[in-house]
Design a protein around this motif. Structure first.
Motif, short mmCIF file in Angstrom:
data_model
loop_
_atom_site.label_atom_id
_atom_site.label_comp_id
_atom_site.label_asym_id
_atom_site.label_seq_id
_atom_site.Cartn_x
_atom_site.Cartn_y
_atom_site.Cartn_z
N LYS A 1 -5.92 44.99 -45.74
CA LYS A 1 -5.86 44.55 -44.35
C LYS A 1 -5.85 43.03 -44.30
O LYS A 1 -6.63 42.39 -43.59
CB LYS A 1 -7.03 45.12 -43.53
CG LYS A 1 -6.98 46.63 -43.37
CD LYS A 1 -8.07 47.13 -42.45
CE LYS A 1 -7.98 48.65 -42.25
NZ LYS A 1 -9.04 49.15 -41.37
N VAL B 1 2.25 45.08 -37.08
CA VAL B 1 1.28 45.06 -38.17
C VAL B 1 -0.08 45.53 -37.67
O VAL B 1 -0.56 45.05 -36.64
CB VAL B 1 1.14 43.63 -38.75
CG1 VAL B 1 0.13 43.61 -39.89
CG2 VAL B 1 2.49 43.14 -39.23
N TYR C 1 2.03 41.24 -45.80
CA TYR C 1 0.86 41.97 -45.33
C TYR C 1 0.56 43.11 -46.30
O TYR C 1 1.44 43.91 -46.62
CB TYR C 1 1.08 42.53 -43.93
CG TYR C 1 -0.14 43.24 -43.39
CD1 TYR C 1 -1.24 42.53 -42.92
CD2 TYR C 1 -0.19 44.64 -43.36
CE1 TYR C 1 -2.36 43.19 -42.43
CE2 TYR C 1 -1.31 45.30 -42.87
CZ TYR C 1 -2.39 44.57 -42.42
OH TYR C 1 -3.51 45.22 -41.95
N CYS D 1 7.95 41.90 -40.67
CA CYS D 1 6.80 42.40 -39.94
C CYS D 1 7.09 42.43 -38.44
O CYS D 1 7.50 41.44 -37.85
CB CYS D 1 5.59 41.51 -40.17
SG CYS D 1 4.96 41.56 -41.86
N GLN E 1 -5.27 36.07 -41.76
CA GLN E 1 -4.03 35.74 -41.05
C GLN E 1 -3.11 35.01 -42.03
O GLN E 1 -3.57 34.48 -43.05
CB GLN E 1 -4.32 34.86 -39.82
CG GLN E 1 -5.22 35.50 -38.78
CD GLN E 1 -4.59 36.71 -38.12
OE1 GLN E 1 -3.37 36.83 -38.03
NE2 GLN E 1 -5.43 37.64 -37.66
N TRP F 1 -3.36 39.22 -45.66
CA TRP F 1 -2.09 38.59 -45.99
C TRP F 1 -2.21 37.80 -47.29
O TRP F 1 -3.29 37.31 -47.63
CB TRP F 1 -1.67 37.63 -44.87
CG TRP F 1 -1.46 38.28 -43.54
CD1 TRP F 1 -2.42 38.61 -42.61
CD2 TRP F 1 -0.21 38.67 -42.98
NE1 TRP F 1 -1.83 39.18 -41.51
CE2 TRP F 1 -0.49 39.23 -41.70
CE3 TRP F 1 1.12 38.60 -43.41
CZ2 TRP F 1 0.52 39.71 -40.87
CZ3 TRP F 1 2.12 39.07 -42.59
CH2 TRP F 1 1.82 39.63 -41.33
#
Length: 292
Positions: free
Chosen positions: A265, A288, A260, A285, A220, A267
């Motif tokens: 997959k 996402v 991203y 974004c 995240q 950040w």
């Protein structure tokens, strides 16, 4: 009249030519494909088939696995190093060959007309920005085509091995010290992580470059989020989108923008992406894909 001596000399010359000509021709000819090594299923691109052919030629030549081999200034076999964790590697400095990622690098450089498109270790090759398609371990072999790269590792943070799929459940690999390059049955055990199909043409998407060493990507856009993968050094990446999130202070900079990265997959803070704080040409974004 032709003398008997001249006749004998002529016969000797002809016999010599007959004896030596086949040997010379054989030494000049390229190695024949290794038994069982080749494109074993239809559907692969011409470039992927070339990569398979290059790897199989090394199998036919009896090339050694050599830890660190294939990671010279340009793609190709090199003498290896001693792997401190593997006693079988003691002779690798005397063996000119490839380790797993060195073989993949060389095969795809040849397939791409000499362009060094997969320079790096197994994890960098698996997460390449040149990915045309990706496949999870749960998908098995059904969607794979010859030339796809099979990656092995305990989790997303650390890929330990990579091989080239041939089709029909087979792969070509540089497996371990003390062995030569080989064809093996694909191993779909607990360490099989997934596969990637390589795009040897122009990469798609917003391509950028990171800087720094040991820079972690996160599940995240937050410092405390789960770690996904660390860039060992400056790495070419594909950015899907960016957004304002947690403020980060590092290396004398501060920025609240995170990008991203679809190939991971995950950040990464824009502090470690070369360019302005908000990357030009990269959209905000909105939708996402979920991080798994």
């Amino acid at each position: 009249m032709v003398s008997r001596t001249n006749v004998i000399r002529t016969l000797i010359t002809l016999m010599a030519l007959l004896l030596w000509a086949p040997v010379s021709a054989a030494s000049a000819a390229p190695a024949a494909p290794a038994a069982g090594c080749g494109v074993l299923a239809p559907g692969a691109s011409a470039a992927a088939e070339r990569a398979v052919a290059v790897a199989c030629a090394e199998v036919a030549a009896g090339t050694w696995y050599s830890w660190g081999g294939g990671h010279g200034a340009t793609p190709g076999a090199t003498y290896g190093q001693v792997d401190p964790s593997d006693p079988a590697s003691e002779h690798d400095p005397e063996r000119r060959g490839f380790d797993c990622s060195g073989l993949v690098r060389y095969a795809y450089a040849q397939a791409a007309g000499g362009t060094d498109i997969l320079n790096g270790v197994a994890s960098q090759q698996f997460y390449t920005h040149r990915a045309a398609a990706r496949f999870t371990a749960a998908q098995g072999l059904a969607p794979l085509l010859p030339g796809d790269l099979l990656a092995y590792g305990k989790d997303s943070t650390d890929m330990q091995h990579i091989a080239i799929y041939l089709g029909a459940g087979k792969m070509v690999e540089a497996r371990q010290s003390g062995t030569k390059l080989m064809v093996s049955d694909v191993r779909l055990g607990s360490t099989y992580f997934g596969a990637v199909r390589v795009n040897t043409g122009t990469p798609t998407g917003n391509i950028h470059q990171t800087w720094g060493t040991g820079v972690w990507t996160k599940a995240q856009p937050s410092i405390d989020a789960r770690r996904v993968y660390a860039f060992p050094y400056s790495t070419t990446i594909r950015v899907y989108c960016q957004k304002h999130a947690e403020l980060v202070k590092a290396e004398g900079y501060e920025n609240d923008v995170w990008s991203y990265l679809p190939d991971y997959k995950a950040w990464v803070t824009n502090i470690f992406i070369k360019g302005p704080a908000w990357l030009a040409g990269v959209p905000d974004c909105k939708d996402v894909p979920p991080v798994t």
